[in-house]
Write a protein that holds these residues in place. Structure first.
Motif: not given
Length: 335
Positions: A126-127, A182-183, A188-191, A200-209
């Protein structure tokens, strides 16, 4: 062009499923509710085996992984004549897309075998709406969400335990022209949600092939299991377990454990045919020992579940997604 959109109306539904097609001059058709029979029937009416293409024929279809699983189940329940008509109709669509959550490889493979379509997987939030995608024309790699769109910058920030930024795996961070500011009324949540250089820090863990395609390992808060010093991807383990012939659906969780921090728990929805047969034999549809024996050549030993739960169905929200945090609470309360 006519697009059949069965996403719920979040930002992806508004922008990708509604506004962009309308801007391009397309017609968007919304179903009042999800119906396996209704979707197959719509395609058959759009592209009859005997007759010409309908004026309002669907040309693009978007859905979440659960919807494709349900459509596959519906297809197998048809008689051979209807199967042939349905598969033929589906092959005439121009494009089929999948998003919202990880698409299990067996679902992708079976859908391609039935319809000829290799589902187009992308990644967004959404962001910032969309950031990564497999190519429309080019290699669509199963298990990946492709590469950044033009104008989108991404980087991987390793956590404190791994120590190397932009290499290996870690949290996906995005900078995009469509990134939100911003939210609302949450400074504070935005910062806390942005890096110092504006990603933006998505909160999703990833890797690449090896080809630079991004692989989503899961939410850092729900899909990364810390078990005995290992950091495991629940999505990776799910993608293996779903291949078991007795498994229709599965969800992998990390449950609290005093010795290992967390243990790997698999919640499985049995495949109907296998369940009926095992019930007739007065046997459980699947035991932990059977799953362990089957999985030992397919996945590292420390990734194999040490707890197995059998349920008739997985609780899902209106978008068809499983809330793992709530599910974990439910399992812990039942212990």
């Amino acid at each position: 062009m006519s697009i059949l959109n069965i996403y719920d109306i979040h930002v992806h539904g508004f922008f990708n499923g509604l506004m962009a097609p309308l801007y391009a001059g397309s017609t968007v058709e919304f179903l009042p509710k999800f119906s396996v029979r209704g979707i197959w029937q719509k395609w058959c009416e759009s592209y009859p085996i005997e007759g010409s293409k309908a004026d309002d024929a669907t040309t693009v279809f978007t859905g979440v992984p659960t919807i494709y699983s349900r459509l596959i189940q519906g297809y197998h329940a048809m008689d051979p004549e209807l199967q042939a008509a349905s598969a033929s109709a589906a092959r005439n669509l121009r494009l089929m897309m999948c998003g919202s959550s990880a698409l299990p490889l067996p679902v992708m493979q079976e859908w391609e075998a039935i319809t000829g379509h290799r589902l187009l997987e992308r990644y967004g939030m959404t962001e910032f709406v969309m950031a990564l995608s497999n190519p429309l024309k080019g290699e669509r790699k199963p298990g990946t969400v492709g590469k950044p769109f033009p104008g989108v910058q991404v980087k991987i920030i390793a956590d404190e335990e791994s120590g190397n930024e932009n290499t290996g795996s870690g949290e996906l961070c995005v900078k995009s022209p469509s990134l939100f500011k911003e939210y609302w009324k949450l400074p504070e949540v935005t910062k806390a949600s942005f890096t110092d250089d504006g990603f933006f820090k998505t909160g999703d863990a990833v890797t690449t092939d090896k080809d630079g395609y991004y692989v989503i390992l899961g939410r850092t808060s729900a899909d990364i299991i810390k078990a005995g010093g290992y950091k495991l991807s629940a999505l990776e383990i799910e993608s293996v377990i779903i291949e078991h012939p007795a498994v229709s659906e599965c969800c992998v969780l990390g449950l609290p454990d005093k010795d290992y921090g967390e243990i790997v728990c698999a919640i499985i929805v049995p495949e109907d045919g296998v369940k009926r047969k095992r019930d007739e034999e007065s046997k459980p549809v699947l035991t932990l020992e059977e799953l362990t024996t089957w999985a030992k050549d397919k996945i590292a030993p420390y990734k194999i579940p040490t707890r197995l739960i059998l349920w008739d169905e997985l609780p899902r929200n209106a978008m068809g997604k499983v809330n793992k945090k709530e599910l974990k609470k439910l399992v812990v309360l039942e212990e």
